[in-house]
Design a protein around this motif. Structure first.
Motif, PDB file in Angstrom:
ATOM      1  N   UNK A 166       3.195 -21.532 -12.895  1.00  0.00           N
ATOM      2  CA  UNK A 166       3.324 -20.160 -12.433  1.00  0.00           C
ATOM      3  C   UNK A 166       4.779 -19.722 -12.500  1.00  0.00           C
ATOM      4  N   UNK A 167       5.027 -18.520 -13.041  1.00  0.00           N
ATOM      5  CA  UNK A 167       6.376 -17.979 -13.105  1.00  0.00           C
ATOM      6  C   UNK A 167       6.708 -17.229 -11.818  1.00  0.00           C
ATOM      7  N   UNK A 168       5.961 -16.187 -11.570  1.00  0.00           N
ATOM      8  CA  UNK A 168       6.195 -15.341 -10.398  1.00  0.00           C
ATOM      9  C   UNK A 168       5.041 -14.358 -10.318  1.00  0.00           C
ATOM     10  N   UNK A 169       5.172 -13.335  -9.499  1.00  0.00           N
ATOM     11  CA  UNK A 169       4.134 -12.319  -9.436  1.00  0.00           C
ATOM     12  C   UNK A 169       4.772 -10.950  -9.224  1.00  0.00           C
ATOM     13  N   UNK A 170       4.051  -9.925  -9.652  1.00  0.00           N
ATOM     14  CA  UNK A 170       4.462  -8.539  -9.425  1.00  0.00           C
ATOM     15  C   UNK A 170       3.686  -8.041  -8.218  1.00  0.00           C
ATOM     16  N   UNK A 171       4.386  -7.600  -7.182  1.00  0.00           N
ATOM     17  CA  UNK A 171       3.697  -7.128  -5.987  1.00  0.00           C
ATOM     18  C   UNK A 171       2.882  -5.876  -6.279  1.00  0.00           C
ATOM     19  N   UNK A 172       3.515  -4.906  -6.906  1.00  0.00           N
ATOM     20  CA  UNK A 172       2.813  -3.685  -7.311  1.00  0.00           C
ATOM     21  C   UNK A 172       3.308  -3.301  -8.703  1.00  0.00           C
ATOM     22  N   UNK A 173       2.376  -2.984  -9.582  1.00  0.00           N
ATOM     23  CA  UNK A 173       2.696  -2.556 -10.934  1.00  0.00           C
ATOM     24  C   UNK A 173       2.162  -1.150 -11.150  1.00  0.00           C
ATOM     25  N   UNK A 174       3.015  -0.252 -11.607  1.00  0.00           N
ATOM     26  CA  UNK A 174       2.586   1.091 -11.969  1.00  0.00           C
ATOM     27  C   UNK A 174       2.589   1.256 -13.472  1.00  0.00           C
ATOM     28  N   UNK A 175       1.527   1.858 -14.014  1.00  0.00           N
ATOM     29  CA  UNK A 175       1.406   2.077 -15.458  1.00  0.00           C
ATOM     30  C   UNK A 175       1.105   3.553 -15.702  1.00  0.00           C
ATOM     31  N   UNK A 176       1.876   4.145 -16.575  1.00  0.00           N
ATOM     32  CA  UNK A 176       1.658   5.550 -16.935  1.00  0.00           C
ATOM     33  C   UNK A 176       1.754   5.678 -18.445  1.00  0.00           C
ATOM     34  N   UNK A 177       0.762   6.312 -19.055  1.00  0.00           N
ATOM     35  CA  UNK A 177       0.741   6.519 -20.503  1.00  0.00           C
ATOM     36  C   UNK A 177       1.234   7.929 -20.786  1.00  0.00           C
ATOM     37  N   UNK A 178       2.368   8.022 -21.459  1.00  0.00           N
ATOM     38  CA  UNK A 178       2.990   9.315 -21.715  1.00  0.00           C
ATOM     39  C   UNK A 178       2.333  10.034 -22.888  1.00  0.00           C
ATOM     40  N   UNK A 179       2.701  11.292 -23.071  1.00  0.00           N
ATOM     41  CA  UNK A 179       2.087  12.103 -24.120  1.00  0.00           C
ATOM     42  C   UNK A 179       2.345  11.548 -25.511  1.00  0.00           C
ATOM     43  N   UNK A 180       3.463  10.814 -25.694  1.00  0.00           N
ATOM     44  CA  UNK A 180       3.750  10.209 -26.997  1.00  0.00           C
ATOM     45  C   UNK A 180       3.131   8.824 -27.127  1.00  0.00           C
ATOM     46  N   UNK A 181       2.268   8.461 -26.157  1.00  0.00           N
ATOM     47  CA  UNK A 181       1.550   7.190 -26.107  1.00  0.00           C
ATOM     48  C   UNK A 181       2.441   6.003 -25.756  1.00  0.00           C
ATOM     49  N   UNK A 182       3.702   6.262 -25.432  1.00  0.00           N
ATOM     50  CA  UNK A 182       4.514   5.180 -24.888  1.00  0.00           C
ATOM     51  C   UNK A 182       4.014   4.858 -23.488  1.00  0.00           C
ATOM     52  N   UNK A 183       4.174   3.607 -23.086  1.00  0.00           N
ATOM     53  CA  UNK A 183       3.682   3.168 -21.788  1.00  0.00           C
ATOM     54  C   UNK A 183       4.864   2.925 -20.866  1.00  0.00           C
ATOM     55  N   UNK A 184       4.865   3.596 -19.747  1.00  0.00           N
ATOM     56  CA  UNK A 184       5.931   3.443 -18.768  1.00  0.00           C
ATOM     57  C   UNK A 184       5.450   2.511 -17.658  1.00  0.00           C
ATOM     58  N   UNK A 205       0.828  -1.201   0.000  1.00  0.00           N
ATOM     59  CA  UNK A 205       0.000   0.000   0.000  1.00  0.00           C
ATOM     60  C   UNK A 205       0.870   1.261   0.000  1.00  0.00           C
ATOM     61  N   UNK A 206       1.972   1.216   0.720  1.00  0.00           N
ATOM     62  CA  UNK A 206       2.893   2.362   0.702  1.00  0.00           C
ATOM     63  C   UNK A 206       3.497   2.553  -0.689  1.00  0.00           C
ATOM     64  N   UNK A 207       3.833   1.445  -1.345  1.00  0.00           N
ATOM     65  CA  UNK A 207       4.386   1.526  -2.699  1.00  0.00           C
ATOM     66  C   UNK A 207       3.334   2.036  -3.683  1.00  0.00           C
ATOM     67  N   UNK A 208       2.118   1.585  -3.510  1.00  0.00           N
ATOM     68  CA  UNK A 208       1.025   2.050  -4.381  1.00  0.00           C
ATOM     69  C   UNK A 208       0.829   3.552  -4.211  1.00  0.00           C
ATOM     70  N   UNK A 209       0.886   4.033  -2.989  1.00  0.00           N
ATOM     71  CA  UNK A 209       0.736   5.462  -2.730  1.00  0.00           C
ATOM     72  C   UNK A 209       1.865   6.255  -3.395  1.00  0.00           C
ATOM     73  N   UNK A 210       3.100   5.762  -3.298  1.00  0.00           N
ATOM     74  CA  UNK A 210       4.220   6.446  -3.942  1.00  0.00           C
ATOM     75  C   UNK A 210       4.006   6.540  -5.447  1.00  0.00           C
ATOM     76  N   UNK A 211       3.591   5.450  -6.063  1.00  0.00           N
ATOM     77  CA  UNK A 211       3.397   5.454  -7.512  1.00  0.00           C
ATOM     78  C   UNK A 211       2.293   6.424  -7.923  1.00  0.00           C
ATOM     79  N   UNK A 212       1.232   6.522  -7.129  1.00  0.00           N
ATOM     80  CA  UNK A 212       0.195   7.514  -7.430  1.00  0.00           C
ATOM     81  C   UNK A 212       0.765   8.918  -7.328  1.00  0.00           C
ATOM     82  N   UNK A 213       1.595   9.167  -6.332  1.00  0.00           N
ATOM     83  CA  UNK A 213       2.220  10.477  -6.227  1.00  0.00           C
ATOM     84  C   UNK A 213       3.110  10.762  -7.426  1.00  0.00           C
ATOM     85  N   UNK A 214       3.639   9.734  -8.037  1.00  0.00           N
ATOM     86  CA  UNK A 214       4.505   9.903  -9.202  1.00  0.00           C
ATOM     87  C   UNK A 214       3.732   9.885 -10.520  1.00  0.00           C
TER      88      UNK A 214
END
Length: 366
Positions: A42-60, A10-19
């Motif tokens: 099963x391979x593994x899991x991502x604890x927290x994933x942040x997705x941001x769509x930039x102005x050039x439509x690239x996905x960070x 939850x702390x990591x999720x909050x940081x990513x929202x701030x970013x």
């Protein structure tokens, strides 16, 4: 999953929202199918994933690995670095419930990873506290509540058996399949389950809104590819993208032509779609064009859908306007509504799904 793990998430999720990201918690990665016919590996899991769509439509994409206990941070760093390459993430960082050693920090620097203790993560969040969204004020603050996220996981785990494919696609398959397949399969998965999806069930509405989130990411991936490679009109380029490339489109067009001839001879049922494009292709092209024109609002669109999906899954009828307050972005909200309307029609779901989404996302505050 321990409560301490969830607190770090939850702390990591909050940081990513701030970013400036939209987020997902606990994203499992697994094989699409098992060669032995059993459950996929099963391979593994991502604890927290942040997705941001930039102005050039690239996905960070940013991955956060959150762990408590005495496991080796150093060995985990090599694992996370491999995960960054596998998932094509732009950056990643580790969070631990204890202070990291000097050796661990040196290795993190060599591997271009971030490494923080829980306390350092909170301090970093205060440094990046620039988001205009009121994430520490109810009802939006529920998105960062351990209890709310645990409630969401419990409700999704209790879905009826006939919705297994809907649950598994959003949880597993979407993250592994090739990007060009996501546009069609996201719609088709809902279409196949349309008789069991009930617009009066808030959990089903929450899943529907989550599929809208997934679809926005898929559209952004498609748009980014088309803008970088297309030489002709949007329709031709989109057809090739969905087919998997120019050569694949040519081959599928030849097959579609043969099937069309057989259909004219009544050797293939008339109800069978023999077109190389999906039945919802023209509305999809229109939606993609609309979203591209407001590319600066797509991350805001994701954040609205993220919040509204979580709220619906927990039975919270709060609207997006009440959650985001003075920072409610009406343009991003209208884009989110456009996506829900498209998915409702393309998947042949009850029109009430789109109506509920519109009411939750665009209804003015009383």
């Amino acid at each position: 999953m321990t409560e301490l793990d969830m607190g770090l998430k939850m702390d990591a999720r909050r940081l990513l929202w701030h970013q400036g990201y939209s987020t997902r918690v606990d994203v499992p990665l697994r094989a699409l199918e098992s060669a032995e016919g059993g459950s996929p590996e099963s391979f593994t899991d991502l604890d927290v994933l942040g997705v941001r769509i930039n102005a050039d439509l690239s996905i960070q994409r940013t991955i956060v690995d959150c762990k408590t206990g005495k496991s080796s941070a150093i060995s985990r760093m090599f694992w996370v670095k491999g995960l960054v390459d596998f998932f094509d993430a732009d950056r990643a960082f580790l969070v631990r419930d204890r202070v990291l050693s000097d050796g661990a920090r040196q290795l993190a620097s060599r591997l271009s990873l971030g490494a923080y203790s829980g306390e350092e993560l909170i301090a970093l969040t205060e440094t990046f506290a620039t988001t205009e969204a009121p994430i520490d004020t109810a009802p939006l603050s529920g998105l960062f509540s351990q209890g709310v996220v645990s409630d969401v996981n419990q409700r999704l785990g209790g879905l009826a058996k006939n919705l297994d494919k809907v649950k598994e696609f959003r949880q597993f398959d979407y993250w592994i399949i090739e990007p060009h397949r996501k546009l069609v399969l996201t719609v088709d998965t809902l279409y196949d389950a349309r008789q069991w999806l009930d617009p009066q069930n808030p959990i089903h509405v929450g899943i529907f809104l989550d599929y809208a989130w997934l679809f926005v990411v898929a559209v952004a991936q498609a748009a980014s590819h088309l803008l970088a490679t297309r030489s002709g009109g949007i329709h031709g380029a989109l057809s090739e993208y969905i087919a998997g490339g120019t050569e694949a489109y040519r081959q599928k067009s030849e097959i579609a032509g043969l099937l069309g001839e057989l259909q004219r001879r009544r050797r293939v049922p008339g109800r069978v779609n023999v077109d190389v494009n999906p039945p919802f292709f023209d509305p999809l092209a229109e939606l993609l064009t609309r979203l591209v024109r407001r590319n600066d609002r797509l991350t805001g669109c994701l954040r609205i859908l993220e919040w509204q999906s979580t709220a619906a899954l927990t039975g919270n009828r709060a609207t997006s306007r009440s959650a985001f307050g003075e920072n409610f972005d009406v343009v991003a909200a209208k884009l989110a509504v456009d996506v829900t309307e498209f998915i409702t029609k393309a998947s042949e779901l009850s029109p009430l799904f789109a109506e509920h989404a519109t009411a939750l996302i665009l209804t003015p505050n009383p």
